[in-house]
Enzyme design. Structure first.
Site, PDB file in Angstrom:
ATOM      1  N   SER A   1      -0.688  13.434 -15.704  1.00 27.83           N
ATOM      2  CA  SER A   1      -2.570  12.917 -17.214  1.00 27.83           C
ATOM      3  C   SER A   1      -2.229  13.963 -17.736  1.00 27.83           C
ATOM      4  O   SER A   1      -1.972  14.624 -16.981  1.00 27.83           O
ATOM      5  CB  SER A   1      -3.421  12.349 -16.109  1.00 27.83           C
ATOM      6  OG  SER A   1      -4.347  12.535 -16.910  1.00 27.83           O
TER       7      SER A   1
ATOM      8  N   ASN B   1       3.029   4.627 -10.156  1.00 27.35           N
ATOM      9  CA  ASN B   1       2.066   4.357 -11.761  1.00 27.35           C
ATOM     10  C   ASN B   1       0.723   4.485 -10.586  1.00 27.35           C
ATOM     11  O   ASN B   1      -0.480   4.482 -11.178  1.00 27.35           O
ATOM     12  CB  ASN B   1       2.177   3.702 -12.283  1.00 27.35           C
ATOM     13  CG  ASN B   1       0.972   2.424 -12.755  1.00 27.35           C
ATOM     14  OD1 ASN B   1       0.511   3.399 -13.945  1.00 27.35           O
ATOM     15  ND2 ASN B   1      -0.197   1.376 -12.844  1.00 27.35           N
TER      16      ASN B   1
ATOM     17  N   ASN C   1       0.599  -0.892   0.180  1.00 25.61           N
ATOM     18  CA  ASN C   1      -0.546   0.177   0.301  1.00 25.61           C
ATOM     19  C   ASN C   1       0.913   1.392  -0.527  1.00 25.61           C
ATOM     20  O   ASN C   1       1.302   1.539   1.093  1.00 25.61           O
ATOM     21  CB  ASN C   1      -1.149   0.112   1.183  1.00 25.61           C
ATOM     22  CG  ASN C   1      -1.651   1.046   1.267  1.00 25.61           C
ATOM     23  OD1 ASN C   1      -1.369   2.345   0.796  1.00 25.61           O
ATOM     24  ND2 ASN C   1      -2.676   0.829   2.197  1.00 25.61           N
TER      25      ASN C   1
ATOM     26  N   TYR D   1      -8.500  14.713  -8.856  1.00 28.87           N
ATOM     27  CA  TYR D   1      -7.384  13.678  -9.685  1.00 28.87           C
ATOM     28  C   TYR D   1      -6.789  14.948 -10.356  1.00 28.87           C
ATOM     29  O   TYR D   1      -5.170  14.650 -10.283  1.00 28.87           O
ATOM     30  CB  TYR D   1      -8.344  12.906 -10.525  1.00 28.87           C
ATOM     31  CG  TYR D   1      -7.390  12.272 -11.227  1.00 28.87           C
ATOM     32  CD1 TYR D   1      -6.907  10.850 -11.194  1.00 28.87           C
ATOM     33  CD2 TYR D   1      -7.205  12.481 -13.011  1.00 28.87           C
ATOM     34  CE1 TYR D   1      -6.180  10.248 -11.699  1.00 28.87           C
ATOM     35  CE2 TYR D   1      -6.374  11.359 -13.356  1.00 28.87           C
ATOM     36  CZ  TYR D   1      -6.097  10.640 -12.914  1.00 28.87           C
ATOM     37  OH  TYR D   1      -5.022  10.075 -13.978  1.00 28.87           O
TER      38      TYR D   1
END
Length: 244
Positions: free
Chosen positions: A137, A85, A58, A150
């Site tokens: 992203s 990732n 984790n 996000y």
């Protein structure tokens, strides 16, 4: 391209992370540690790849990370590649986003990257070399409706990466830090989207289709390899032209 290298890939159970781990293994890595909390879907790794080891980890558990990194260092003496990732989404419009969903995404996507890199980077600096690749992203550069949490994390890892590129090399160590920014990719995160949403996103992408995990894995492979030895502090968009 990765002959004899020791690699760690977080979020390695499925999607982009799994593809990266498999590509690294196929490209000659001595050992790839595929780390994830979902061990059930990593059970076939070691039957298919002798140089991949599935590890339950984790990225929010700093004690577990410390023990894992110490074990890898004690066994192999080095860590050559870290791919940050692991990531999650908890999408909602800002007015409806709960504090819990904000905190969860920040903990995994941003603090999880901090946790892993803080523990792995000293091993690389001590050895004088290494490559740290973090998944950002296009949402982190251009934003997206319903993804305040996000987007914030994916922008944050870009800033951290640029800081690390300067910090980790300041005493001469060839420790590189770069980001990859995927666009619209076929992964478990996108497989349940409505067809009209997929068609809309494909229509916005100049190349006219979704990307594959392999597209991201190949970008990570390049940045992990010595072919990218003079590249650091950079963001590589792999998005079919979605954000230009």
């Amino acid at each position: 391209m990765l002959k004899d290298k020791i690699c760690i890939v977080t979020g390695g159970a499925q999607g982009i992370g799994r593809c990266i781990a498999e590509v690294f293994a196929a490209e000659g890595a001595k050992k790839v540690f595929a780390c994830d909390m979902n061990m059930d879907i990593m059970s076939d790794y070691e039957n298919r790849f002798s140089n991949i080891e599935a590890v339950e980890l984790n990225v929010c558990d700093r004690d577990a990370i410390s023990a894992f990194v110490t074990d890898v260092k004690d066994t192999y003496g080095r860590i050559d590649v870290l791919v940050n990732n692991a990531g999650i989404t908890r999408d909602n419009l800002l007015a409806k986003m709960s504090e819990k969903d904000w905190d969860m995404v920040v903990d995994v996507n941003l603090k999880g990257v901090f946790n892993m890199t803080q523990h792995v980077s000293p091993v690389m600096i001590e050895n004088g070399a290494g490559s740290i690749i973090t998944m950002s992203s296009v949402v982190g550069t251009d934003g997206n409706i319903g993804q305040t949490n996000y987007a914030a994390t994916k922008a944050g890892v870009i800033a951290m990466t640029k800081s690390w590129a300067k910090e980790f090399s300041r005493k001469g160590a060839q420790v590189r830090a770069n980001c990859v920014a995927p666009g619209f990719i076929k992964t478990p995160m996108t497989k349940d989207l409505p067809e009209k949403v997929i068609a809309y996103m494909e229509g916005k992408t100049p190349l006219g289709h979704m990307g594959e995990p392999e597209d991201i894995a190949q970008a990570a492979l390049f940045l992990a390899s010595d072919r990218a030895r003079f590249i650091t502090g950079q963001l590589l968009k792999v998005d079919g032209g979605l954000v230009i």
